[in-house]
Enzyme design. Sequence first.
Site, PDB file in Angstrom:
ATOM      1  N   HIS A 130      39.025  22.893  38.517  1.00  0.00           N
ATOM      2  CA  HIS A 130      37.830  22.280  37.924  1.00  0.00           C
ATOM      3  C   HIS A 130      37.308  23.040  36.705  1.00  0.00           C
ATOM      4  O   HIS A 130      36.473  22.532  35.965  1.00  0.00           O
ATOM      5  CB  HIS A 130      36.725  22.085  38.978  1.00  0.00           C
ATOM      6  N   ASP A 168      42.410  22.605  44.150  1.00  0.00           N
ATOM      7  CA  ASP A 168      41.522  23.083  43.097  1.00  0.00           C
ATOM      8  C   ASP A 168      42.016  24.388  42.485  1.00  0.00           C
ATOM      9  O   ASP A 168      41.241  25.312  42.227  1.00  0.00           O
ATOM     10  CB  ASP A 168      40.098  23.268  43.618  1.00  0.00           C
ATOM     11  N   SER A 249      33.506  30.567  39.206  1.00  0.00           N
ATOM     12  CA  SER A 249      34.666  29.804  39.686  1.00  0.00           C
ATOM     13  C   SER A 249      35.959  30.331  39.084  1.00  0.00           C
ATOM     14  O   SER A 249      36.082  30.485  37.868  1.00  0.00           O
ATOM     15  CB  SER A 249      34.503  28.322  39.324  1.00  0.00           C
TER      16      SER A 249
END
Length: 386
Positions: A130, A168, A249
Amino acid sequence: MIAGAPARKAAPKDPQRRVVVPHVGVRRVLFGSDVSWRVLAASAAVVLALGGVGGFVGGWAGKTFRADYQRVELQQVEGRPGDGSLTEIGKVAQALRPAVVSISVSAGQVSGVGSGFVIDDKGHILTNNHVVSTVADKPDMEIAVTFYDGGSLKEVPAKIIGRDPKTDLAVIQVLDVSGLTVAQLGDSGKVAVGDTVVAMGSPQGLGGTVTSGIISALNRPVRLQAEGTDTDGYADAIQTDASINPGNSGGPLVDIRGAVVGINTVIYTVSGGSQGLGFAIPINAAVAVAEQLIAGEEPVHPGIGVTARTVSNGAFSGAEIATIIPGGVADRDGLREGDVITAVGDRAVSSGDELTVALWTVGAGHEAPLKIVRNGVEMDVAVTPE
């Protein structure tokens, strides 16, 4: 009768009688008489001289008084605690910082930031899908990687090597960069609740940020979805209370030895910031996906050919088989629609998401015993995900 003469002669009448007002000067008003201007000038000079002397004396006296009676000296402790060496967390941060990068992406009006870490000497960097997926298919895509080393910053371009929306995860690569520091990868299968961990990355774009905490829980089935990206999958996540915020992230979750045990991916939050509920993809699962992406392969995810939904009746909860793919593992091994899977091996299964990640953990080609409930009766069935 004739009147006699008047006793006093009357004064003649003045139809416009004038009153004269005497002139009074400023000196007379102020001093009562017309004091000489020379006297006034000399007096003013004396007053000014006395004022200057008085101001000097007053200032000197005040300064002396403050110096003698109101001087403040705050005490400070010198050096660092203990013998002055870095803490365990400080040593981990110092050793791993050159391997942790900040990632910025842009394409047209779309932009974003994230984190990542170097996984080999060829410049491959592991991060979250992402982080890069929002610009992955755009012709004007730009990806920049910033290294932090010894207080200096170095920004270089990067390209996408491969992405996996179901886990992801993504791998990008920087080219023509020498002297790379490669992160040491650990074993997420050996971590335990209570272990000290360090989260590193670029929360809100603040590169080189280090936070610490513990492993709060293991095997948390977490749904992976991110607005504006094609991420749509699951993680058998490590839960931590180390502070993780947007921008973290893709950064590493590291054990006290400095070995990466997870990839910081998701936070649970009401406020939008860290609430001590962060989740990381275990490094063991990430390594398998990264190896496939670097090899140019499409990652495969083990399954048994079913779709499942979460059920609970108060007595137990599990993953109820909703549909079975004809000819798949479940079909061949005798599973039926309506069967409720409550465990995979030694791991309890309480939801459809947890069934998915439990089978991923088993891996393709490895036999897994299942506990199922069929028509109220508990049964054991062995399956081999493929």
